[in-house]
Design a protein around this motif. Structure first.
Motif, short mmCIF file in Angstrom:
data_model
loop_
_atom_site.label_atom_id
_atom_site.label_comp_id
_atom_site.label_asym_id
_atom_site.label_seq_id
_atom_site.Cartn_x
_atom_site.Cartn_y
_atom_site.Cartn_z
N LEU A 30 0.83 -1.20 0.00
CA LEU A 30 0.00 0.00 0.00
C LEU A 30 0.87 1.25 0.00
O LEU A 30 1.89 1.30 0.67
CB LEU A 30 -0.92 0.02 1.23
N PRO A 31 0.45 2.29 -0.72
CA PRO A 31 1.23 3.52 -0.77
C PRO A 31 0.97 4.44 0.43
O PRO A 31 -0.16 4.54 0.91
CB PRO A 31 0.75 4.19 -2.06
N GLY A 32 2.02 5.07 0.92
CA GLY A 32 1.92 6.15 1.90
C GLY A 32 1.08 5.84 3.14
O GLY A 32 1.22 4.78 3.75
N VAL A 77 -9.03 3.01 -2.54
CA VAL A 77 -9.33 3.91 -3.66
C VAL A 77 -8.51 5.18 -3.46
O VAL A 77 -7.77 5.30 -2.47
CB VAL A 77 -10.86 4.20 -3.75
N ALA A 78 -8.62 6.12 -4.36
CA ALA A 78 -7.72 7.28 -4.35
C ALA A 78 -7.70 8.05 -3.03
O ALA A 78 -6.64 8.35 -2.51
CB ALA A 78 -8.07 8.22 -5.50
N LYS A 79 -8.87 8.33 -2.46
CA LYS A 79 -8.92 9.24 -1.31
C LYS A 79 -9.17 8.56 0.02
O LYS A 79 -9.15 9.22 1.05
CB LYS A 79 -9.98 10.31 -1.55
N TYR A 80 -9.43 7.26 0.03
CA TYR A 80 -9.71 6.58 1.29
C TYR A 80 -9.52 5.08 1.17
O TYR A 80 -9.37 4.54 0.08
CB TYR A 80 -11.13 6.89 1.80
N VAL A 81 -9.52 4.44 2.33
CA VAL A 81 -9.52 2.98 2.42
C VAL A 81 -10.96 2.60 2.71
O VAL A 81 -11.57 3.07 3.67
CB VAL A 81 -8.57 2.49 3.54
N LYS A 82 -11.51 1.76 1.83
CA LYS A 82 -12.92 1.37 1.93
C LYS A 82 -13.03 0.02 2.63
O LYS A 82 -12.48 -0.97 2.15
CB LYS A 82 -13.54 1.31 0.54
N VAL A 83 -13.74 0.01 3.76
CA VAL A 83 -13.99 -1.23 4.49
C VAL A 83 -15.43 -1.62 4.20
O VAL A 83 -16.36 -0.85 4.46
CB VAL A 83 -13.79 -1.04 6.01
N ALA A 84 -15.62 -2.80 3.63
CA ALA A 84 -16.96 -3.30 3.31
C ALA A 84 -17.38 -4.33 4.34
O ALA A 84 -16.69 -5.35 4.52
CB ALA A 84 -16.96 -3.95 1.92
N PHE A 85 -18.46 -4.05 5.02
CA PHE A 85 -19.08 -5.03 5.92
C PHE A 85 -20.18 -5.69 5.11
O PHE A 85 -21.18 -5.05 4.77
CB PHE A 85 -19.66 -4.34 7.16
N PHE A 86 -20.00 -6.97 4.79
CA PHE A 86 -20.90 -7.65 3.85
C PHE A 86 -22.32 -7.79 4.39
O PHE A 86 -23.27 -7.89 3.62
CB PHE A 86 -20.33 -8.99 3.43
N ARG A 87 -22.49 -7.80 5.71
CA ARG A 87 -23.82 -7.81 6.33
C ARG A 87 -23.99 -6.55 7.20
O ARG A 87 -24.62 -6.56 8.25
CB ARG A 87 -24.01 -9.05 7.21
#
Length: 135
Positions: A30-32, A77-87
């Motif tokens: 991961l960058p930066g 993604v460009a501006k954030y780290v996306k955490v997906a909670f599947f439920r």
């Protein structure tokens, strides 16, 4: 050894694999500031769910419970780290960002917005007890 290719938004292209090693390779690529966020999320998830199952599929780390499926995924993604909670829609309170999929809810972690670790750990514990995705 060659460095992983960074896809759009800085998401590393990591070979599909199961266990801690591919997730560590993803985080290391991961960058930066996103690397620090990825490492912190991984540590919080591992502490909240002892023995959590890990994998990288579709260039995203997945976290799950043996026999229940995957409950969470991470994508950069460009501006954030996306955490997906599947439920995520079943969590109380649900994570803040909706999805086109009715059950999925997201948490966006950006460089400028600190992570509420207490709330995150609560969501992770709740999510780990729900039936997950079979992927």
């Amino acid at each position: 050894m060659t460095e992983p290719v960074l896809l759009s938004g800085g998401n590393p292209q990591i070979a599909k694999g199961y266990g801690d090693a591919p997730v560590r390779a993803y985080i290391a690529a991961l960058p930066g500031w996103k690397r620090d966020v990825g490492a912190r999320l991984d540590a919080l998830i591992a502490a909240a769910v002892p023995g959590v199952a890990k994998a990288v599929k579709w260039n995203s780390p997945l976290y799950g419970v043996e026999g229940l499926g995957w409950f969470l995924g991470v994508h950069v993604v460009a501006k954030y780290v996306k955490v997906a909670f599947f439920r995520g829609a079943a969590l109380d309170p649900p994570p803040p960002v909706g999805s086109k999929q009715k059950d999925v809810r997201y948490l966006h972690v950006s460089q400028d917005a600190p992570l509420d670790e207490g709330q995150f750990i609560d969501w992770v514990k709740q999510a780990s007890r729900l039936p997950g995705e079979k992927m």
